[in-house]
Design a protein around this motif. Structure first.
Motif, PDB file in Angstrom:
ATOM      1  N   UNK A  58       0.936  -0.807   0.307  1.00  0.00           N
ATOM      2  CA  UNK A  58       0.072   0.222  -0.317  1.00  0.00           C
ATOM      3  C   UNK A  58       0.766   1.256   0.369  1.00  0.00           C
ATOM      4  N   UNK A  59       2.218   1.162   0.670  1.00  0.00           N
ATOM      5  CA  UNK A  59       3.091   2.640   0.229  1.00  0.00           C
ATOM      6  C   UNK A  59       3.553   2.694  -0.307  1.00  0.00           C
ATOM      7  N   UNK A  60       3.567   1.713  -1.272  1.00  0.00           N
ATOM      8  CA  UNK A  60       4.131   1.637  -2.616  1.00  0.00           C
ATOM      9  C   UNK A  60       3.321   2.488  -3.408  1.00  0.00           C
ATOM     10  N   UNK A  66       6.920   8.412  -3.737  1.00  0.00           N
ATOM     11  CA  UNK A  66       6.842   6.778  -4.437  1.00  0.00           C
ATOM     12  C   UNK A  66       6.246   6.544  -5.841  1.00  0.00           C
ATOM     13  N   UNK A  67       5.204   6.792  -6.031  1.00  0.00           N
ATOM     14  CA  UNK A  67       4.329   6.678  -7.299  1.00  0.00           C
ATOM     15  C   UNK A  67       3.458   7.398  -7.485  1.00  0.00           C
ATOM     16  N   UNK A  68       3.927   8.653  -7.508  1.00  0.00           N
ATOM     17  CA  UNK A  68       2.978   9.811  -7.270  1.00  0.00           C
ATOM     18  C   UNK A  68       3.018  10.606  -7.981  1.00  0.00           C
ATOM     19  N   UNK A 276       0.005  -1.459  -7.961  1.00  0.00           N
ATOM     20  CA  UNK A 276      -0.816  -2.323  -8.039  1.00  0.00           C
ATOM     21  C   UNK A 276      -2.248  -0.704  -7.709  1.00  0.00           C
ATOM     22  N   UNK A 277      -2.852  -1.211  -8.854  1.00  0.00           N
ATOM     23  CA  UNK A 277      -4.233  -0.001  -8.671  1.00  0.00           C
ATOM     24  C   UNK A 277      -5.454  -0.709  -9.009  1.00  0.00           C
ATOM     25  N   UNK A 278      -6.369  -0.193  -8.112  1.00  0.00           N
ATOM     26  CA  UNK A 278      -7.529  -0.522  -8.842  1.00  0.00           C
ATOM     27  C   UNK A 278      -8.755   0.712  -8.971  1.00  0.00           C
TER      28      UNK A 278
END
Length: 491
Positions: A58-60, A66-68, A276-278
């Motif tokens: 979730x932190x990633x 980090x991924x934004x 992972x995104x949804x």
């Protein structure tokens, strides 16, 4: 217990989120759904520390930097193939920092990059230390420890190539003072990354069941090892670990390059590690990574904020017939390759020299998906952090530098063939070109230029100096450390 894909599992450990200092364009930049409460019936029973490991994943996705949007600035926009984008005034100060190498230690994105990765490292430390202290040596718990080590190593690798010498801190953080540590040399940082990844690879599976897509694997650990050794110039080891991934039989290139950059490409055979995104359920897990880069328009064409756009240099370097160009570069007034439509002209063209505005095609999304979700901006495509194509080209470069031109040629032509290009004999120049077009608008170009020693020449017109291979350490971290942590040279 109901099994579902990992990306749909509600995280059982809440991770604090640091707000980025630069907001833009009026949309919520980060999913603010409560992630600290499990939904009854969802989860698994693999390993005693699994719920805490889920928090690392979730932190990633959710930890600022980090991924934004901050990650777009720090990992994409510095390259010669990328321009700031958006309008001239939107993010102008950050454009000077990243497009023109005017680094300042107080920049919010540089701070988010540092604090976000260390937050995940410290959370990984807590999982590893607690699990080891428990004495539980069951297979599930060993896998949980391995996952935490792999994620920690990945975060250290990211920090190592962005800041150079950084603190290696393996403590469980109980009090704020526990976060304070002096720098380690790059060799010491590398040694810790190698230790974590080699230990992790022992207990990680080659593949997870389909209900747990997105979790770290042997392939992920070995791919990061291959890349680290390539950065070190240890070509024999880079080739060894790259071929370990290649020979595992787990991965393959997607037949279609286009498919890798759509929702259909999520967790494909080409994916080694991705965020992972949804957007499929009431509880949505996303961030603003793609939203910040989408086509900037109005009405039906309001697809994003328009940051991180292709440069004119990138547009001009593709060979005739390279199918990757149409996937990577969208042109205002030009064809929409996915949707049989014409893209709108760019509003307030941020580069008056350009006759047309270019957009990042890898942040784009199909009209059918927009209709399905009832949302214009892309919140459902996973962020592909490590692709199999990268491992193949690491193998090509390492083989060439080790004196095996025939093997290098075989690997090089694997990605060229997928792109619709004829075979060539491997040279370093050909491999550099191939990496440039294969990963255009992704995360590799700036770091490749630095490790090849080409950045000083290629980026000179943008203001790059040798010191700019590393960011300054954030001023907040320097102040907090009270003399223990020293600033990088020449800042």
């Amino acid at each position: 217990m109901k099994n579902i894909k990992f990306k749909h599992i509600v995280i059982a450990a809440f991770l604090g989120m640091t707000a980025t200092t630069t907001q833009s364009c009026g949309d919520d930049w980060l999913d603010e759904k409560p992630l600290g409460r499990p939904i009854p019936g969802e989860g698994s029973s693999v390993g005693g520390f699994e719920s805490k490991v889920f928090g690392l994943y979730a932190g990633l996705r959710q930890q600022a930097g980090v991924s934004d949007f901050s990650y777009v600035w720090t990992h994409c926009i510095r390259a010669d193939d990328n321009e700031k984008g958006s309008t001239a005034n939107d993010g102008a100060a950050d454009g000077n920092v990243f497009n023109n190498f005017g680094y300042v230690a107080t920049n919010g994105h540089i701070k988010n990059n540092w604090t976000g990765h260390y937050k995940i490292i410290f959370d990984a430390n807590a999982v590893i230390n607690e699990a080891v202290a428990s004495g539980d040596t069951s297979q599930g718990t060993l896998m949980n420890i391995a996952e935490a080590k792999a994620i920690r190593a990945f975060c250290y690798f990211e920090l190592r190539r962005d800041y150079g010498e950084i603190p290696v801190n393996l403590k469980t953080i109980v009090n704020p003072i526990d976060e304070i540590a002096p720098k380690n040399t790059i060799a010491e940082v590398d040694a810790q990354i190698i230790k974590d990844l080699t230990e992790a690879a022992v207990d990680l599976p080659n593949q997870w069941p389909s209900v747990y897509l997105g979790r770290a694997t042997k392939g992920m650990a070995n791919a990061v090892l291959a890349k680290l050794y390539l950065y070190q110039g240890n070509n024999a080891k880079a080739l060894e670990y790259a071929e370990t991934v290649i020979n595992s039989g787990v991965y393959q290139l997607n037949t279609s390059y286009d498919a890798e950059f759509t929702k259909a490409g999520n967790n494909s055979k080409e994916s080694i590690f991705e965020v992972q995104k949804t957007y499929d359920f009431a509880t949505k897990y996303s961030n603003n990574f793609y939203e910040s880069q989408g086509v900037r328009g109005s009405g039906a064409w309001d697809l994003g904020w328009g940051f991180n756009v292709p440069s004119t240099e990138l547009v001009s370097i593709y060979e005739n017939g390279d199918v990757r160009k149409k996937t990577t570069i969208l042109t205002s007034g030009g064809p929409d390759i996915y949707n049989n439509a014409i893209l709108p002209n760019g509003p307030n063209n941020p580069n008056p020299v350009l006759v047309q505005q270019y957009w990042n095609g890898k942040a784009y999304t199909a009209l059918s998906e927009r209709i399905f979700y009832g949302v214009n901006k892309n919140h459902w495509e996973d962020i592909k952090l490590i692709r199999y194509a990268d491992v193949i080209l690491i193998a090509a470069e390492a083989a060439l530098q080790s004196g095996n031109a025939a093997k290098a040629t075989t690997y090089l032509n694997m990605t060229r063939s997928r792109a619709g290009l004829s075979n060539v004999t491997a040279t370093l120049s050909a491999i550099k070109q191939e990496r440039r077009v294969e990963f255009a608008m992704e995360f590799e170009r700036f770091y490749d230029l630095v490790r090849w020693g080409d950045a000083v020449t290629v980026l000179a017109s943008k203001g790059y100096q040798d010191k700019n291979k590393y960011f300054p350490i954030p001023q907040d971290a320097i102040d907090k450390a009270q003399g223990v942590l020293v600033q990088n040279p020449n800042y």
